[in-house]
Write an enzyme that holds these catalytic residues in place. Structure first.
Site, PDB file in Angstrom:
ATOM      1  N   TYR A 197       0.848  -1.199   0.000  1.00  0.00           N
ATOM      2  CA  TYR A 197       0.000   0.000   0.000  1.00  0.00           C
ATOM      3  C   TYR A 197       0.883   1.249   0.000  1.00  0.00           C
ATOM      4  O   TYR A 197       0.580   2.225  -0.683  1.00  0.00           O
ATOM      5  CB  TYR A 197      -0.932  -0.012   1.212  1.00  0.00           C
ATOM      6  CG  TYR A 197      -1.953  -1.131   1.148  1.00  0.00           C
ATOM      7  CD1 TYR A 197      -3.131  -0.976   0.412  1.00  0.00           C
ATOM      8  CD2 TYR A 197      -1.731  -2.345   1.786  1.00  0.00           C
ATOM      9  CE1 TYR A 197      -4.053  -2.005   0.330  1.00  0.00           C
ATOM     10  CE2 TYR A 197      -2.653  -3.376   1.707  1.00  0.00           C
ATOM     11  CZ  TYR A 197      -3.812  -3.193   0.976  1.00  0.00           C
ATOM     12  OH  TYR A 197      -4.724  -4.214   0.889  1.00  0.00           O
ATOM     13  N   ASN A 209     -12.435  -0.857  -5.160  1.00  0.00           N
ATOM     14  CA  ASN A 209     -12.195  -1.182  -6.563  1.00  0.00           C
ATOM     15  C   ASN A 209     -13.382  -1.982  -7.110  1.00  0.00           C
ATOM     16  O   ASN A 209     -13.634  -3.098  -6.675  1.00  0.00           O
ATOM     17  CB  ASN A 209     -10.902  -1.992  -6.690  1.00  0.00           C
ATOM     18  CG  ASN A 209     -10.672  -2.542  -8.083  1.00  0.00           C
ATOM     19  OD1 ASN A 209     -11.258  -2.089  -9.050  1.00  0.00           O
ATOM     20  ND2 ASN A 209      -9.820  -3.542  -8.176  1.00  0.00           N
ATOM     21  N   CYS A 259      -6.227  -5.305  -7.757  1.00  0.00           N
ATOM     22  CA  CYS A 259      -6.043  -4.933  -6.353  1.00  0.00           C
ATOM     23  C   CYS A 259      -5.522  -6.114  -5.539  1.00  0.00           C
ATOM     24  O   CYS A 259      -4.956  -5.911  -4.463  1.00  0.00           O
ATOM     25  CB  CYS A 259      -7.335  -4.369  -5.768  1.00  0.00           C
ATOM     26  SG  CYS A 259      -8.769  -5.439  -5.921  1.00  0.00           S
ATOM     27  N   HIS A 260      -5.673  -7.324  -6.058  1.00  0.00           N
ATOM     28  CA  HIS A 260      -5.148  -8.499  -5.349  1.00  0.00           C
ATOM     29  C   HIS A 260      -3.621  -8.484  -5.286  1.00  0.00           C
ATOM     30  O   HIS A 260      -3.041  -9.192  -4.474  1.00  0.00           O
ATOM     31  CB  HIS A 260      -5.640  -9.795  -6.005  1.00  0.00           C
ATOM     32  CG  HIS A 260      -5.208  -9.971  -7.429  1.00  0.00           C
ATOM     33  ND1 HIS A 260      -5.878  -9.375  -8.483  1.00  0.00           N
ATOM     34  CD2 HIS A 260      -4.173 -10.654  -7.972  1.00  0.00           C
ATOM     35  CE1 HIS A 260      -5.265  -9.693  -9.610  1.00  0.00           C
ATOM     36  NE2 HIS A 260      -4.232 -10.466  -9.332  1.00  0.00           N
ATOM     37  N   GLU A 276      -0.609 -16.395 -10.413  1.00  0.00           N
ATOM     38  CA  GLU A 276       0.352 -15.523 -11.073  1.00  0.00           C
ATOM     39  C   GLU A 276       1.792 -15.851 -10.703  1.00  0.00           C
ATOM     40  O   GLU A 276       2.732 -15.279 -11.261  1.00  0.00           O
ATOM     41  CB  GLU A 276       0.055 -14.061 -10.735  1.00  0.00           C
ATOM     42  CG  GLU A 276      -1.271 -13.583 -11.297  1.00  0.00           C
ATOM     43  CD  GLU A 276      -1.521 -12.099 -11.057  1.00  0.00           C
ATOM     44  OE1 GLU A 276      -0.624 -11.389 -10.560  1.00  0.00           O
ATOM     45  OE2 GLU A 276      -2.620 -11.648 -11.381  1.00  0.00           O
TER      46      GLU A 276
END
Length: 152
Positions: free
Chosen positions: A90, A113, A121-122, A148
């Protein structure tokens, strides 16, 4: 506004469309207004999301129209700049938008979001590396980061 619900690997996604643009993608959310109607745009969003969840897509090419404040939109744009397979804190997002003291506000914008997964946002984690907050649930955040390759 039109919306349609699709079953995916992370549960039912509701994809909302207005004037040919995706306005929201959410888990477990029922829009208060609008027509439950599949459109070409919601179908294309679902196709791309399915490819992503199958590990075959790393970015999205969709017409988007997220509704939010200018600050929220600035944060969401910064989220889109986080590469696939990487994470940011953040604090790093606050610094990226030129407002290093806005860490909590960045967290709130992240929470608001409307376009989960597509606006990633993950990919934002706590400064200690912990999985903090995710509107769809931390379990889904961990699933996406494992997909990912940024969470082992």
């Amino acid at each position: 506004m039109n919306y349609f619900k699709y079953q995916t690997a992370i549960g039912i996604l509701t994809i909302c469309e207005e004037a040919g643009k995706i306005t929201a993608i959410s888990v477990h959310h029922q829009p208060e207004t609008g027509d439950e109607k599949e459109t070409e745009v919601t179908r294309e969003a679902y196709r791309q999301l399915t490819e992503y969840l199958d590990g075959k897509r790393k970015s999205f090419d969709l017409p988007l129209a997220a509704k939010g404040t200018e600050f929220q939109k600035q944060v969401w744009q910064a989220l889109c700049e986080i590469p696939y397979g990487q994470t940011r804190t953040y604090k790093q997002i606050a610094e990226a938008i030129g407002n290093p003291k806005s860490v909590r506000a960045v967290g709130m914008a992240n929470n608001r979001n409307p376009l989960i997964i597509v606006v990633p946002c993950h990919r934002v984690i706590g400064s200690d590396g912990k999985m903090v907050g995710y509107a769809a649930g931390v379990d889904k955040k961990e699933f996406l980061l494992r997909l990912e390759g940024s969470l082992l």
